[in-house]
Design a protein around this motif. Structure first.
Motif, PDB file in Angstrom:
ATOM      1  N   GLN A 180      59.445 -30.383 -10.653  1.00 40.87           N
ATOM      2  CA  GLN A 180      58.792 -29.935  -9.423  1.00 40.87           C
ATOM      3  C   GLN A 180      58.723 -31.029  -8.359  1.00 40.87           C
ATOM      4  N   THR A 181      58.667 -32.280  -8.790  1.00 44.34           N
ATOM      5  CA  THR A 181      58.527 -33.394  -7.835  1.00 44.34           C
ATOM      6  C   THR A 181      59.819 -34.155  -7.608  1.00 44.34           C
ATOM      7  N   GLN A 182      60.780 -34.012  -8.526  1.00 38.03           N
ATOM      8  CA  GLN A 182      62.005 -34.819  -8.506  1.00 38.03           C
ATOM      9  C   GLN A 182      61.675 -36.316  -8.476  1.00 38.03           C
ATOM     10  N   GLY A 183      60.536 -36.658  -9.072  1.00 29.11           N
ATOM     11  CA  GLY A 183      60.172 -38.063  -9.209  1.00 29.11           C
ATOM     12  C   GLY A 183      59.579 -38.696  -7.966  1.00 29.11           C
ATOM     13  N   GLN A 184      59.192 -37.897  -6.968  1.00 36.01           N
ATOM     14  CA  GLN A 184      58.585 -38.469  -5.760  1.00 36.01           C
ATOM     15  C   GLN A 184      57.274 -39.159  -6.161  1.00 36.01           C
ATOM     16  N   PRO A 185      57.165 -40.475  -5.969  1.00 37.57           N
ATOM     17  CA  PRO A 185      56.040 -41.234  -6.531  1.00 37.57           C
ATOM     18  C   PRO A 185      54.658 -40.753  -6.101  1.00 37.57           C
ATOM     19  N   TRP A 186      54.496 -40.413  -4.818  1.00 32.11           N
ATOM     20  CA  TRP A 186      53.173 -39.965  -4.374  1.00 32.11           C
ATOM     21  C   TRP A 186      52.776 -38.686  -5.089  1.00 32.11           C
ATOM     22  N   LEU A 187      53.708 -37.739  -5.189  1.00 32.05           N
ATOM     23  CA  LEU A 187      53.417 -36.468  -5.850  1.00 32.05           C
ATOM     24  C   LEU A 187      53.100 -36.672  -7.329  1.00 32.05           C
ATOM     25  N   VAL A 188      53.867 -37.525  -7.987  1.00 26.77           N
ATOM     26  CA  VAL A 188      53.647 -37.780  -9.414  1.00 26.77           C
ATOM     27  C   VAL A 188      52.251 -38.357  -9.641  1.00 26.77           C
TER      28      VAL A 188
ATOM     29  N   THR B 203      60.703 -29.111  -5.025  1.00 25.28           N
ATOM     30  CA  THR B 203      60.177 -27.748  -4.912  1.00 25.28           C
ATOM     31  C   THR B 203      58.830 -27.715  -4.205  1.00 25.28           C
ATOM     32  N   ILE B 204      58.015 -28.731  -4.429  1.00 28.73           N
ATOM     33  CA  ILE B 204      56.693 -28.757  -3.802  1.00 28.73           C
ATOM     34  C   ILE B 204      56.821 -28.835  -2.284  1.00 28.73           C
ATOM     35  N   TYR B 205      57.704 -29.687  -1.780  1.00 29.20           N
ATOM     36  CA  TYR B 205      57.917 -29.769  -0.330  1.00 29.20           C
ATOM     37  C   TYR B 205      58.453 -28.444   0.210  1.00 29.20           C
ATOM     38  N   SER B 206      59.336 -27.826  -0.546  1.00 27.93           N
ATOM     39  CA  SER B 206      59.914 -26.556  -0.110  1.00 27.93           C
ATOM     40  C   SER B 206      58.830 -25.494   0.061  1.00 27.93           C
ATOM     41  N   LYS B 207      57.903 -25.445  -0.890  1.00 30.42           N
ATOM     42  CA  LYS B 207      56.804 -24.474  -0.810  1.00 30.42           C
ATOM     43  C   LYS B 207      55.796 -24.857   0.269  1.00 30.42           C
TER      44      LYS B 207
END
Length: 495
Positions: free
Chosen positions: A260-268, A359-363
């Motif tokens: 869901q994050t593709q490893g984006q550090p802030w999201l993780v 996916t999170i940014y897309s939503k």
């Protein structure tokens, strides 16, 4: 009779550290994993490139862990007393005058340089201090002579400068700075001892921005990208929390977070906080995939500065963002809109396609276009494109247009850019959200590189969507040979 065996059960233990969201991650107070595969296209890591005296560009989206990476890298580099690492940011420099800009450079470079020489007990420190006291940075020539002078004093020391948010440099200093860096590179590139040993520029959207006069000291092969977390990075990060608290993450949960994050550090990190503080707090019950899905829904509904900042960027290039979100779009690194979205970390390259980063940014940003359409329906906007040498004419035009503001029409020109904002994206947004552009045409206007390369392409693209372009000839010039102007009706009359 079976012997009595006391069942051992682990208890929840309060965490000693936290999931960090921004800034420098101190491993003593926050969970931390080192980024992997920070290399150029030749698979050389950054330390190797610095050791070889390379000048290179670094791609690092915002909230990608770059601050921590640079600080960690500097600490590793400075284990060698011959290295002097200087980290600066041009983030707040876009509105600086040349005097303010070089004053800022002097303060940052001199302070960090002297502090490092003090720490390594350099015997030439006093000589350097005397030289700096007599050397004031006032322009690019004095920047060049600074390192030329230092090269004669501390030849055995290697100054490494990383400049973050390089795109924030004042527009009138971009060419001067790149030309000076190129001159320093060419003058000393064959020297094993040189003061300005290596340079890394962070925030360059594409390598063509580093070319001045057809030449660049920055090799395309040396372009480095700060990568997102890998799946193993995420496992390791959450495992640190588990070791402190006894609360595990299931493998399915970790994989869902990665997908869901593709490893984006802030999201993780943010999901780690939500999961352990709100979804399943103070328990040893494992965090499972359903918990992750709940945390994502919570994240999408909360208000936070990270999303607010990115939403502003999406609004600047909403047409391109929405197209990428809805259909297959070829990745074009030199397309202005794509390169900005890429720099902000909103899109990434997947094979030959541009895709939303996760996916999170897309939503999260799928409805931004509707919000923007509602906003623009409420108020009309006129964008004024002019050369600063013609600011007297701007005052004359504004005198005629002032009354329109009472009719709920916004008159926009670059004086409305707020302190600290970057010129390029703000101006691009102003053009994108305008219904009409008035161009004050003069020879200085036609000669302006910024207007020709930054404003005019945006104006013409918006014109295709129906924006009115109204050129006003304020001084005689060669406008009739300019391809985009010669087919427009000039005011007054035919010029």
């Amino acid at each position: 009779m079976k012997p009595f065996i006391k069942e051992f059960k682990m208890n929840y233990q309060p965490p000693k550290r936290r999931f960090e969201k921004s800034g420098f991650v101190n491993p003593e107070t926050a969970y931390y994993v080192p980024l992997e595969n920070v290399t150029n296209t030749d698979n050389e890591d950054m330390k190797t490139m610095v050791d070889h005296g390379r000048y290179f560009s670094i791609f690092a989206p915002r909230q990608s862990g770059k601050t921590t990476f640079f600080m960690t890298f500097s600490m590793e580099l400075e284990k060698d007393s011959n290295y002097i690492f200087i980290l600066m940011s041009f983030e707040d420099c876009s509105n600086y005058s040349s005097h303010q800009f070089y004053t800022y450079l002097q303060e940052e470079i001199y302070e960090q340089l002297l502090h490092r020489l003090e720490n390594i007990e350099c015997y030439q420190k006093e000589e350097v201090k005397t030289f700096l006291n007599g050397h004031t940075l006032i322009d690019s020539a004095s920047f060049f002579s600074l390192f030329k002078g230092l090269n004669n004093i501390i030849t055995q020391k290697k100054i490494v400068i990383f400049i973050d948010e390089f795109d924030g440099i004042p527009v009138n200093e971009i060419e001067n700075m790149l030309t000076t860096i190129r001159k320093l590179y060419q003058k000393y590139k064959k020297h094993t001892d040189k003061a300005l040993y290596s340079v890394g520029l962070v925030g360059i959207r594409n390598i063509t921005q580093l070319v001045v006069g057809g030449v660049s000291p920055f090799n395309i092969a040396d372009h480095v990208e700060i990568p997102p977390f890998t799946l193993q990075n995420i496992r390791d990060l959450y495992q640190q929390y588990t070791q402190e608290t006894n609360q595990p993450f299931t493998e399915e949960a970790v994989q869902q977070i990665y997908e869901q994050t593709q490893g984006q550090p802030w999201l993780v990190n943010r999901l780690g906080t939500i999961l352990t503080k709100q979804i399943k707090p103070e328990t040893i019950d494992p965090i499972e995939i359903d918990d992750v899905n709940k945390a994502i829904q919570h994240l999408l509904q909360e208000k936070n500065a990270h999303f607010d900042n990115l939403k502003e960027k999406v609004l600047l290039y909403k047409k391109t963002f929405n197209k990428i979100n809805a259909e297959q779009v070829k990745f074009l690194p030199y397309d202005d809109a794509q390169s900005w979205l890429y720099q902000y970390g909103l899109i990434r390259k997947q094979n030959d396609l541009a895709v939303i980063s996760n996916t999170i940014y897309s939503k999260c940003f799928s409805d931004v276009s509707d919000q923007m359409n509602h906003m623009t329906e409420q108020k009309k906007k006129i964008f004024i494109s002019y050369c600063h040498k013609d600011k007297g004419w701007l005052g004359i035009i504004m005198n005629y247009l002032k009354g329109l503001e009472h009719e709920d029409i916004d008159i926009w020109f670059d004086k409305k850019i707020k302190t600290g904002e970057q010129w390029n994206p703000v101006i691009a947004d102003a053009i994108q959200t305008s219904h009409m552009t008035i161009c004050l045409i003069s020879q200085d206007y036609l000669n302006s590189d910024f207007i020709r390369t930054k404003e005019v392409p945006g104006i013409l693209n918006k014109q295709k969507e129906g924006m009115i372009v109204f050129p006003v000839l304020i001084r005689n010039c060669t406008w009739k040979v300019i391809s985009w102007l010669k087919n427009l009706q000039m005011f007054p009359g035919d010029g």
